[in-house]
Design a protein around this motif. Sequence first.
Motif, PDB file in Angstrom:
ATOM      1  N   GLU A   1      -8.520  -0.769   4.014  1.00 24.74           N
ATOM      2  CA  GLU A   1      -7.884  -1.167   3.642  1.00 24.74           C
ATOM      3  C   GLU A   1      -7.353  -1.795   5.078  1.00 24.74           C
ATOM      4  O   GLU A   1      -7.522  -3.490   5.308  1.00 24.74           O
ATOM      5  CB  GLU A   1      -6.563  -1.095   2.745  1.00 24.74           C
ATOM      6  CG  GLU A   1      -7.247  -0.959   1.024  1.00 24.74           C
ATOM      7  CD  GLU A   1      -7.372   0.568   1.009  1.00 24.74           C
ATOM      8  OE1 GLU A   1      -8.472   0.735  -0.157  1.00 24.74           O
ATOM      9  OE2 GLU A   1      -8.225   1.045   2.316  1.00 24.74           O
TER      10      GLU A   1
ATOM     11  N   THR B   1       3.236  -1.608   3.952  1.00 28.87           N
ATOM     12  CA  THR B   1       2.937   0.059   3.483  1.00 28.87           C
ATOM     13  C   THR B   1       3.812   1.002   3.731  1.00 28.87           C
ATOM     14  O   THR B   1       5.666   0.737   3.703  1.00 28.87           O
ATOM     15  CB  THR B   1       2.045   0.794   3.743  1.00 28.87           C
ATOM     16  OG1 THR B   1       1.325   2.503   3.561  1.00 28.87           O
ATOM     17  CG2 THR B   1       2.566   1.154   5.620  1.00 28.87           C
TER      18      THR B   1
ATOM     19  N   PHE C   1      -5.861   4.609   2.902  1.00 26.80           N
ATOM     20  CA  PHE C   1      -5.622   2.633   2.810  1.00 26.80           C
ATOM     21  C   PHE C   1      -6.339   2.807   5.040  1.00 26.80           C
ATOM     22  O   PHE C   1      -6.467   1.392   5.143  1.00 26.80           O
ATOM     23  CB  PHE C   1      -4.364   2.321   2.866  1.00 26.80           C
ATOM     24  CG  PHE C   1      -3.510   2.799   1.628  1.00 26.80           C
ATOM     25  CD1 PHE C   1      -4.468   2.643   0.398  1.00 26.80           C
ATOM     26  CD2 PHE C   1      -2.131   3.797   1.613  1.00 26.80           C
ATOM     27  CE1 PHE C   1      -3.301   2.091  -0.457  1.00 26.80           C
ATOM     28  CE2 PHE C   1      -1.610   3.742   0.237  1.00 26.80           C
ATOM     29  CZ  PHE C   1      -2.795   3.055  -1.121  1.00 26.80           C
TER      30      PHE C   1
ATOM     31  N   PHE D   1       1.161  -1.143   0.272  1.00 31.96           N
ATOM     32  CA  PHE D   1      -0.044   0.228  -0.222  1.00 31.96           C
ATOM     33  C   PHE D   1       0.893   1.956   0.321  1.00 31.96           C
ATOM     34  O   PHE D   1       1.131   1.978   0.979  1.00 31.96           O
ATOM     35  CB  PHE D   1      -0.777   0.185   1.228  1.00 31.96           C
ATOM     36  CG  PHE D   1      -2.280  -1.155   1.087  1.00 31.96           C
ATOM     37  CD1 PHE D   1      -2.858  -1.508   0.721  1.00 31.96           C
ATOM     38  CD2 PHE D   1      -1.313  -2.226   1.823  1.00 31.96           C
ATOM     39  CE1 PHE D   1      -4.362  -2.230   0.313  1.00 31.96           C
ATOM     40  CE2 PHE D   1      -2.350  -2.961   2.222  1.00 31.96           C
ATOM     41  CZ  PHE D   1      -3.675  -2.978   1.656  1.00 31.96           C
TER      42      PHE D   1
END
Length: 233
Positions: free
Chosen positions: A110, A225, A107, A71
Amino acid sequence: MKDLVRIIYPGRCSICDDIVEDTGGICSSCRKYISYVSEPLCKKCGKEIDDAEEEYCTDCVRIKKSFVRGFPVFNYISPVKESLSRLKYEMRQEYACFYGKEIAERFCKEFKDAAIDVLVPVPVSEKRFKKRGYNQAELIAAELGKCIGVQVNSRMLQRSIDTLPQKKLGNEERMRNLMKAFSVNPSVKVPGRILLVDDIYTTGSTIEACSRALIRAGAEEVYFTSAAIGRSS
């Protein structure tokens, strides 16, 4: 008192370094020039790809990845590239607040859907930590954890070897250089779902080495991420 502190230590734009109202923010003009990753994206690492008909970037097709999904937020180009360099090498730790908040804003859903148990910043070697005085990935993870309500564990992963600079090596050399560099602290219990946090994802060798170490130690799923990500090679 807060107003006095702002006068003495004004906030700086995390992109151009001009004075802004709040620490950890950016000025309105810079907002127009930063490049967010956008579709079509690789379904594995999350970097931009040219062909919407393809599912994966050339890097993820060529080299199998152990992590579930990545991400990243920004493309690793100017002006984000220079900003992250100042964060990493020029003591601009306050920039980490901006990047942590941007990751959370983009995010949060998510991460919730993935049921992340813990955030684990990619560690730096003890030698580099002493020289720099901080780990930029840890600072970003701290802000991200605060925003999404997930704990950060900076002790889980250890970097036992101070490797050669990755930019001087090819892809295969990078992986060999890193595979023995990371280990899991035996005194820390490894949970099921882990989100690795780093400042920049380039070839993915570092994230892959960290992912393998965590999976060997018992992690069920590893995600990552990053503030920025490079283009496919």
